[in-house]
Write an enzyme that holds these catalytic residues in place. Sequence first.
Site, PDB file in Angstrom:
ATOM      1  N   ARG A  16       0.867  -1.185   0.000  1.00  0.00           N
ATOM      2  CA  ARG A  16       0.000   0.000   0.000  1.00  0.00           C
ATOM      3  C   ARG A  16       0.899   1.228   0.000  1.00  0.00           C
ATOM      4  NH1 ARG A  16       2.502   1.852   3.670  1.00  0.00           N
ATOM      5  NH2 ARG A  16       1.009   3.547   3.733  1.00  0.00           N
ATOM      6  N   GLY A  17       0.252   2.395  -0.170  1.00  0.00           N
ATOM      7  CA  GLY A  17       1.040   3.623  -0.340  1.00  0.00           C
ATOM      8  C   GLY A  17       1.138   3.894  -1.838  1.00  0.00           C
ATOM      9  N   ALA A  18       0.818   5.129  -2.241  1.00  0.00           N
ATOM     10  CA  ALA A  18       0.641   5.428  -3.669  1.00  0.00           C
ATOM     11  C   ALA A  18       1.831   5.024  -4.558  1.00  0.00           C
ATOM     12  CB  ALA A  18       0.303   6.910  -3.835  1.00  0.00           C
ATOM     13  N   ASP A  51      -1.717  10.735  -2.073  1.00  0.00           N
ATOM     14  CA  ASP A  51      -2.151   9.693  -3.006  1.00  0.00           C
ATOM     15  C   ASP A  51      -2.440  10.277  -4.379  1.00  0.00           C
ATOM     16  OD1 ASP A  51      -2.812   8.496  -0.221  1.00  0.00           O
ATOM     17  OD2 ASP A  51      -2.717   6.861  -1.666  1.00  0.00           O
ATOM     18  N   ASN A  62      -5.125  12.430   0.519  1.00  0.00           N
ATOM     19  CA  ASN A  62      -4.213  11.606   1.330  1.00  0.00           C
ATOM     20  C   ASN A  62      -5.035  10.881   2.396  1.00  0.00           C
ATOM     21  OD1 ASN A  62      -1.496  10.702   1.895  1.00  0.00           O
ATOM     22  ND2 ASN A  62      -1.597  11.899   3.770  1.00  0.00           N
ATOM     23  N   LYS A  63      -4.359  10.089   3.184  1.00  0.00           N
ATOM     24  CA  LYS A  63      -5.012   9.251   4.208  1.00  0.00           C
ATOM     25  C   LYS A  63      -6.023  10.043   5.030  1.00  0.00           C
ATOM     26  CE  LYS A  63      -4.737   5.791   4.647  1.00  0.00           C
ATOM     27  NZ  LYS A  63      -5.771   4.926   4.005  1.00  0.00           N
TER      28      LYS A  63
HETATM   29  O1  MRU Z   1      -4.413   3.231   2.354  1.00  0.00           O
HETATM   30  P1  MRU Z   1      -2.931   3.415   2.177  1.00  0.00           P
HETATM   31  O2  MRU Z   1      -2.125   2.870   3.291  1.00  0.00           O
HETATM   32  O3  MRU Z   1      -2.477   2.932   0.821  1.00  0.00           O
HETATM   33  O4  MRU Z   1      -2.749   4.981   2.187  1.00  0.00           O
HETATM   34  C1  MRU Z   1      -1.460   5.512   2.013  1.00  0.00           C
HETATM   35  C2  MRU Z   1      -1.396   6.976   2.188  1.00  0.00           C
HETATM   36  O5  MRU Z   1      -2.388   7.658   2.349  1.00  0.00           O
HETATM   37  C3  MRU Z   1      -0.046   7.590   2.069  1.00  0.00           C
HETATM   38  O6  MRU Z   1       0.039   8.729   2.895  1.00  0.00           O
HETATM   39  C4  MRU Z   1       0.185   8.037   0.619  1.00  0.00           C
HETATM   40  O7  MRU Z   1      -0.033   6.969  -0.248  1.00  0.00           O
HETATM   41  C5  MRU Z   1       1.538   8.577   0.417  1.00  0.00           C
HETATM   42  S1  MRU Z   1       2.737   7.302   0.416  1.00  0.00           S
HETATM   43  C6  MRU Z   1       4.221   7.931   0.036  1.00  0.00           C
END
Ligand code: MRU
Length: 346
Positions: free
Chosen positions: A49-51, A237, A247-248
């Site tokens: 996970r994470g963009a 994201d 973002n989250k």
């Molecule tokens: O649901 P997730 O864990 O994929 O969400 C991730 C985030 O919101 C991160 O802050 C975002 O992807 C930036 S990662 C460098």
Amino acid sequence: MTSLADQAIAWKDNHLVLLDQRKLPGVVQYVDCHEVADVIHAIKDMVVRGAPAIGVTAAFGVVLAARMRFRQSADNWQQVIEQDLHELLLARPTAVNLKWAVEKMRAKFSGISNEDPEQSLLHAAERIHQEDIHANKTLGNFGAELLRGGSAVLTHCNAGALATGGYGTALGVIRSAFAQKKITTIYADETRPWFQGTRLTAWELLQDKIPVTLICDSAAASLMRQKQLSWIIVGADRVASNGDVANKIGTYSLAVMARQHNVKFMVAAPTSTIDMQINSGDEIEIEERSNKELTTVHNQEIGPHKVGVWNPVFDITPAEFVTALVTEKGVIESPNSSKIKELMKS
Ligand code: MRU
């Protein structure tokens, strides 16, 4: 020495190996992806996970799809693979890096005629991976330049090596500034409901011997009121062309609180996260995930069976709340459409 978090995505023995982020920090275990279906499942279920990490993983997913489709039908694999790409794109809707990476890979294979595409696509995916690490190191240094010595910072979710090709975006800035001895305290939000802060950010920083102080999400306002917090540093994201940031979930409330308490708000993201095709955050699809993320912890029910749940996992922070958008191409203070357009041209 490279940490485990820096090796969370790896191509080994002709397949993709992912560090299973659902199991951290208690268990370090890997998931093998031999087919694109395995990759789609891994993205949907948040093994990865994470963009930017989703983008890198998807690029390797295209390699696996092309291998299978070419073997099945060397004549028309470029048409057949489109169904795989479509499903890959649906795996998670908010992070634009997924679309960005699939489009890059599609552009690569459109230039290939009848030969086996695997090697050249693998090369392209590895390049996307390496370029992401490089971008993070560059933006990490740019972001660190904005911090003064003696800064306390707060980060949300996990925007570290685990969420990217390596090094991290928000944690990239924090890593660089920490190495320059500019940071006194790093606070990490636990990040309900999936606990990316508790399980991933805390683990990743401690692996690198970087001290971190965990807070529950609802302690952030008091933290800003009582302590000398200099910056909130988050990843993204998707950043719309006007600077609005997806973002989250919880990022928006942090930005509002930051404004109230004169805390600066930094968004650290590679330009692969900027979506020039949309005018504002209103056009970003916000993923909603299962009720279970709220009603259970470690598969243990903590809420009554039939309770109604609303679980959006991202939110939109309007550009006006962003003090600085930090990318590998440079820093934009108070981002807006024209500044972002200029940056993307460079
Ligand atoms: O649901 P997730 O864990 O994929 O969400 C991730 C985030 O919101 C991160 O802050 C975002 O992807 C930036 S990662 C460098």
